[in-house]
Motif scaffolding. Sequence first.
Motif, PDB file in Angstrom:
ATOM      1  N   ALA A  38       0.865  -1.409  -0.016  1.00  0.00           N
ATOM      2  CA  ALA A  38      -0.025   0.169   0.036  1.00  0.00           C
ATOM      3  C   ALA A  38       0.828   1.194  -0.077  1.00  0.00           C
ATOM      4  CB  ALA A  38      -0.955  -0.093   1.113  1.00  0.00           C
ATOM      5  N   ALA A  39       1.888   1.146   0.903  1.00  0.00           N
ATOM      6  CA  ALA A  39       2.944   2.366   0.907  1.00  0.00           C
ATOM      7  C   ALA A  39       3.518   2.617  -0.713  1.00  0.00           C
ATOM      8  CB  ALA A  39       3.998   2.198   1.777  1.00  0.00           C
ATOM      9  N   LEU A  40       3.898   1.410  -1.559  1.00  0.00           N
ATOM     10  CA  LEU A  40       4.322   1.561  -2.707  1.00  0.00           C
ATOM     11  C   LEU A  40       3.343   2.253  -3.612  1.00  0.00           C
ATOM     12  CD1 LEU A  40       6.267   0.903  -5.066  1.00  0.00           C
ATOM     13  CD2 LEU A  40       5.170  -1.666  -4.984  1.00  0.00           C
ATOM     14  N   GLN A  41       1.892   1.817  -3.594  1.00  0.00           N
ATOM     15  CA  GLN A  41       1.046   2.466  -4.588  1.00  0.00           C
ATOM     16  C   GLN A  41       0.839   3.802  -4.347  1.00  0.00           C
ATOM     17  OE1 GLN A  41      -0.213   0.797  -7.029  1.00  0.00           O
ATOM     18  NE2 GLN A  41       0.817  -1.143  -6.617  1.00  0.00           N
ATOM     19  N   SER A  42       0.795   4.205  -2.890  1.00  0.00           N
ATOM     20  CA  SER A  42       0.610   5.566  -2.781  1.00  0.00           C
ATOM     21  C   SER A  42       1.885   6.463  -2.877  1.00  0.00           C
ATOM     22  CB  SER A  42       0.197   5.710  -0.986  1.00  0.00           C
ATOM     23  OG  SER A  42       1.422   5.338  -0.428  1.00  0.00           O
ATOM     24  N   SER A  43       2.832   6.000  -3.311  1.00  0.00           N
ATOM     25  CA  SER A  43       3.892   6.856  -3.664  1.00  0.00           C
ATOM     26  C   SER A  43       4.199   7.179  -5.104  1.00  0.00           C
ATOM     27  CB  SER A  43       5.287   5.901  -3.352  1.00  0.00           C
ATOM     28  OG  SER A  43       5.258   5.797  -2.055  1.00  0.00           O
ATOM     29  N   PHE A  44       3.151   6.333  -5.909  1.00  0.00           N
ATOM     30  CA  PHE A  44       3.068   7.058  -7.544  1.00  0.00           C
ATOM     31  C   PHE A  44       2.821   8.221  -7.489  1.00  0.00           C
ATOM     32  CE2 PHE A  44       3.355   2.377  -8.175  1.00  0.00           C
ATOM     33  CZ  PHE A  44       3.837   2.290  -9.238  1.00  0.00           C
ATOM     34  N   PRO A  45       3.267   9.014  -8.528  1.00  0.00           N
ATOM     35  CA  PRO A  45       2.880  10.390  -8.960  1.00  0.00           C
ATOM     36  C   PRO A  45       1.527  10.592  -9.564  1.00  0.00           C
ATOM     37  CG  PRO A  45       4.573   9.743 -10.417  1.00  0.00           C
ATOM     38  CD  PRO A  45       4.457   8.648  -9.264  1.00  0.00           C
ATOM     39  N   LEU A  46       0.582  11.401  -9.385  1.00  0.00           N
ATOM     40  CA  LEU A  46      -0.648  11.742  -9.619  1.00  0.00           C
ATOM     41  C   LEU A  46      -0.298  11.879 -11.242  1.00  0.00           C
ATOM     42  CD1 LEU A  46      -2.150  13.670  -7.018  1.00  0.00           C
ATOM     43  CD2 LEU A  46      -2.306  11.286  -7.431  1.00  0.00           C
ATOM     44  N   GLY A  47      -1.158  11.206 -12.134  1.00  0.00           N
ATOM     45  CA  GLY A  47      -1.106  11.502 -13.620  1.00  0.00           C
ATOM     46  C   GLY A  47       0.152  10.931 -14.291  1.00  0.00           C
ATOM     47  N   GLY A  48       0.099  11.227 -15.171  1.00  0.00           N
ATOM     48  CA  GLY A  48       1.425  10.669 -16.082  1.00  0.00           C
ATOM     49  C   GLY A  48       1.295   9.263 -16.273  1.00  0.00           C
ATOM     50  N   ASN A  49       2.656   8.851 -16.918  1.00  0.00           N
ATOM     51  CA  ASN A  49       2.756   7.091 -17.254  1.00  0.00           C
ATOM     52  C   ASN A  49       3.368   6.460 -15.787  1.00  0.00           C
ATOM     53  OD1 ASN A  49       2.911   4.953 -18.535  1.00  0.00           O
ATOM     54  ND2 ASN A  49       4.813   5.531 -19.822  1.00  0.00           N
ATOM     55  N   THR A  50       2.687   5.666 -15.655  1.00  0.00           N
ATOM     56  CA  THR A  50       2.925   4.890 -14.511  1.00  0.00           C
ATOM     57  C   THR A  50       4.112   3.815 -14.746  1.00  0.00           C
ATOM     58  OG1 THR A  50       1.042   3.249 -14.769  1.00  0.00           O
ATOM     59  CG2 THR A  50       0.713   5.166 -13.111  1.00  0.00           C
ATOM     60  N   GLU A  51       4.554   3.669 -15.824  1.00  0.00           N
ATOM     61  CA  GLU A  51       5.594   2.577 -16.213  1.00  0.00           C
ATOM     62  C   GLU A  51       6.735   3.411 -16.577  1.00  0.00           C
ATOM     63  OE1 GLU A  51       4.140   0.172 -19.187  1.00  0.00           O
ATOM     64  OE2 GLU A  51       2.409  -0.736 -18.119  1.00  0.00           O
ATOM     65  N   SER A  52       6.656   4.693 -16.465  1.00  0.00           N
ATOM     66  CA  SER A  52       7.875   5.425 -16.956  1.00  0.00           C
ATOM     67  C   SER A  52       9.112   5.472 -16.145  1.00  0.00           C
ATOM     68  CB  SER A  52       7.742   7.173 -17.136  1.00  0.00           C
ATOM     69  OG  SER A  52       6.989   7.757 -16.195  1.00  0.00           O
ATOM     70  N   ASP A  53      10.401   5.818 -16.435  1.00  0.00           N
ATOM     71  CA  ASP A  53      11.439   5.896 -15.525  1.00  0.00           C
ATOM     72  C   ASP A  53      10.962   6.992 -14.363  1.00  0.00           C
ATOM     73  OD1 ASP A  53      12.796   4.012 -17.415  1.00  0.00           O
ATOM     74  OD2 ASP A  53      13.822   5.520 -18.220  1.00  0.00           O
ATOM     75  N   TYR A  54      10.375   8.097 -14.799  1.00  0.00           N
ATOM     76  CA  TYR A  54      10.111   8.921 -13.865  1.00  0.00           C
ATOM     77  C   TYR A  54       9.230   8.418 -12.704  1.00  0.00           C
ATOM     78  CZ  TYR A  54       8.002  13.028 -11.513  1.00  0.00           C
ATOM     79  OH  TYR A  54       7.502  13.811 -10.428  1.00  0.00           O
TER      80      TYR A  54
END
Length: 310
Positions: free
Chosen positions: A137-153
């Motif tokens: 759950a901590a990993l999922q909440s760390s994703f940036p809002l919007g954008g490509n979730t598979e990118s290097d960023y």
Amino acid sequence: MNSLVATPPVPPHFYESPRFSPSRIMSTPSSSYTSRKRKADDDGHDHDGRMSASPTNSPAFTPRQLPSFRNIKRSRPNVSGRPLSLPRLLETLDTDALRTVVRTMCERHPQLADEVAHTSPRPSVSSTLQVLRNYQAALQSSFPLGGNTESDYAYNRVRQPLTNLLEALSDFTPNFLPPNESQPSVSLSYLDGATDIIHALPRWSTPQNNLERDSAYDEMGKAWVLVIREAAKRGGGIQLQYGGWDQKLAKHNQTSGGKLQGAVNELGSSLGWMSDSPAHSPGGSDMGSIREQLFSGTYGLNTPVKVGPW
């Protein structure tokens, strides 16, 4: 002129002989007390007689209950500040604070580490999987809002939570493997839940970023093989055959893209004698049917009972 001086007459009692008054009998205190007591006894007998003569007119006697005394804690005479006792202090600590206290004590006093490890209860499968889900759950909440979730960023943003999850998975898994865990059912249950967590790991557009995910599948496949071999030694692998683990493992292998094929092959070789013997031996189908009835608890239900001489 001679005058006569009249002298007053003398009272007659002056000429009488002195007399003493009759002596009075002085009553002593003991005699007066005795007389009063006798009189009180007589009055009491008369009163008892009157009471016994008319019992219907006497008032009813109601016993009176004595007041009960409660143990009331006395207040302290002197009120002053003082620190909490250790049991009360531990009650105020939450899970994270208590974990921090124990970890700090073990770091300051390394000899306490073994004592804490032996005193703590064994972790259960459900509690361990819940810890891994918290990391997830901590990993999922760390994703940036919007954008490509598979990118290097996105990968750089969640790299630390991803590392925490993979390290926790690598640390918890050996605890549920033989010989540390002697029950194959417990080991299989943990591997089933832990493999689902690996399935939920993110996929990245850059192949290099997926190396950690592939490594987790590789370690999990080795764990499956070890547990399957140990379970096959007990009861001829009956628990594997009738626990549905062949189907569960096949589904995990399909979801992983064939990364658990080694575990599937090990399970097939361990259960080969049970799946091949009915088809290649005479009467094998009957033996397989009897075995199925034994494990399902229906053996002998349709068999008629003989009565009389055998």
